[in-house]
Design a protein around this motif. Structure first.
Motif, PDB file in Angstrom:
ATOM      1  N   ASP A   1      -1.807  10.360   0.602  1.00 16.34           N
ATOM      2  CA  ASP A   1      -2.688  11.357   1.207  1.00 16.34           C
ATOM      3  C   ASP A   1      -1.933  12.033   2.354  1.00 16.34           C
ATOM      4  OD1 ASP A   1      -4.613  12.886   2.437  1.00 16.34           O
ATOM      5  OD2 ASP A   1      -6.100  11.280   2.558  1.00 16.34           O
TER       6      ASP A   1
ATOM      7  N   VAL B   1       0.856  -1.185   0.000  1.00 19.57           N
ATOM      8  CA  VAL B   1       0.000   0.000   0.000  1.00 19.57           C
ATOM      9  C   VAL B   1       0.892   1.234   0.000  1.00 19.57           C
ATOM     10  CG1 VAL B   1      -1.783   1.279   1.247  1.00 19.57           C
ATOM     11  CG2 VAL B   1      -1.818  -1.225   1.234  1.00 19.57           C
TER      12      VAL B   1
ATOM     13  N   CYS C   1       1.622   0.657   5.535  1.00 23.00           N
ATOM     14  CA  CYS C   1       2.037   1.025   4.180  1.00 23.00           C
ATOM     15  C   CYS C   1       3.555   1.037   4.090  1.00 23.00           C
ATOM     16  CB  CYS C   1       1.443   2.365   3.756  1.00 23.00           C
ATOM     17  SG  CYS C   1       1.989   3.774   4.711  1.00 23.00           S
TER      18      CYS C   1
ATOM     19  N   LEU D   1      -3.163   6.217   9.808  1.00 21.71           N
ATOM     20  CA  LEU D   1      -3.441   5.205   8.800  1.00 21.71           C
ATOM     21  C   LEU D   1      -4.092   3.973   9.419  1.00 21.71           C
ATOM     22  CD1 LEU D   1      -0.095   5.410   6.806  1.00 21.71           C
ATOM     23  CD2 LEU D   1      -2.293   6.402   6.191  1.00 21.71           C
TER      24      LEU D   1
ATOM     25  N   ASP E   1      -3.301   5.005  -2.242  1.00 22.91           N
ATOM     26  CA  ASP E   1      -4.377   5.695  -1.530  1.00 22.91           C
ATOM     27  C   ASP E   1      -4.145   7.197  -1.707  1.00 22.91           C
ATOM     28  OD1 ASP E   1      -6.390   6.591   0.106  1.00 22.91           O
ATOM     29  OD2 ASP E   1      -5.609   5.679   1.940  1.00 22.91           O
TER      30      ASP E   1
ATOM     31  N   ASP F   1       4.961   6.196   2.411  1.00 26.45           N
ATOM     32  CA  ASP F   1       4.049   7.142   3.044  1.00 26.45           C
ATOM     33  C   ASP F   1       4.502   8.562   2.712  1.00 26.45           C
ATOM     34  OD1 ASP F   1       2.328   8.587   4.652  1.00 26.45           O
ATOM     35  OD2 ASP F   1       2.773   7.440   6.473  1.00 26.45           O
TER      36      ASP F   1
ATOM     37  N   ASN G   1      -3.623  12.236   5.803  1.00 25.71           N
ATOM     38  CA  ASN G   1      -3.959  10.998   6.497  1.00 25.71           C
ATOM     39  C   ASN G   1      -2.897  10.726   7.559  1.00 25.71           C
ATOM     40  OD1 ASN G   1      -5.056   8.587   7.223  1.00 25.71           O
ATOM     41  ND2 ASN G   1      -4.997   7.692   5.182  1.00 25.71           N
TER      42      ASN G   1
ATOM     43  N   ASN H   1       0.623   5.215   0.569  1.00 30.86           N
ATOM     44  CA  ASN H   1      -0.203   6.323   1.040  1.00 30.86           C
ATOM     45  C   ASN H   1       0.275   7.627   0.397  1.00 30.86           C
ATOM     46  OD1 ASN H   1      -1.997   7.978   2.520  1.00 30.86           O
ATOM     47  ND2 ASN H   1      -0.367   8.402   3.985  1.00 30.86           N
TER      48      ASN H   1
END
Length: 190
Positions: free
Chosen positions: A21, A17, A31, A27, A86, A34, A24, A19
């Motif tokens: 964002d 994953v 992830c 979480l 994301d 990030d 965010n 990230n």
């Protein structure tokens, strides 16, 4: 996301994953990449006296200008790794702004990624024909702006009954074949 992970793990495919964002800060998943290691909305708001939306726009522009950081992070994964990105949920990033489009273009051109956008739409918009048409137009605008395959998913269907009886069955909203029926529903309310 758990069913996707389960299916991929059963088939032996690695899943990571990403990230992207910057707002965010808590979480709900682990992830491997990030964006908050590069920039966060809270830092931008504090240091540049911007509000949440302005801070988010700034962060995405910053990520766009520093794409080499993201590309270096993604190059750490083997070619058979399945990546879930994301992105922030603010619609203006996809309909009016160019940073996300530019980031996606870099992923497809520089890394030869084949991407698809999954656009989550709260199912409660099905309870109001005018709002549902607005969501469809927003989804279409997003699809055209970011120039990639697009999958719309109705989320929170389990909460749909809270908003009353639908004008049509749920299949109508998932297939969206005849919008004239929605216009008739709007005329009945007026």
């Amino acid at each position: 996301m758990q069913p996707v992970f389960s299916h991929c793990h059963v088939s032996g495919r690695k899943v990571e994953v990403i990230n992207l964002d910057p707002a965010n800060d808590q979480l709900p998943y682990g992830c491997q990449v990030d964006v908050s290691n590069l920039i966060t909305v809270s830092d931008v708001m504090d240091n540049l006296s911007l509000g949440p939306n302005g801070g988010l726009m700034y962060c995405m522009e910053y990520l766009d200008k520093n794409k080499e950081w993201l590309i270096a992070e993604l190059n750490k994964f083997s070619a058979d790794t399945y990546l879930l990105f994301d992105f922030p949920g603010q619609v203006e990033l996809y309909t009016h702004h160019d940073a996300v489009r530019s980031i996606i273009a870099s992923l497809t051109s520089q890394l030869d990624y084949r991407l698809v956008a999954v656009h989550l739409v709260d199912s409660h918009y099905c309870s109001d024909a005018a709002k549902f048409i607005s969501v469809l137009l927003t989804s279409l605008s997003t699809m055209l702006k970011i120039e990639m395959p697009h999958l719309n998913v109705l989320s929170k269907v389990d909460l749909l009954e809270q908003y009353g009886k639908l004008d049509f069955n749920i299949d109508f909203y998932t297939e969206v074949l005849d919008l004239s029926q929605l216009l008739d529903a709007i005329d009945e309310v007026s």
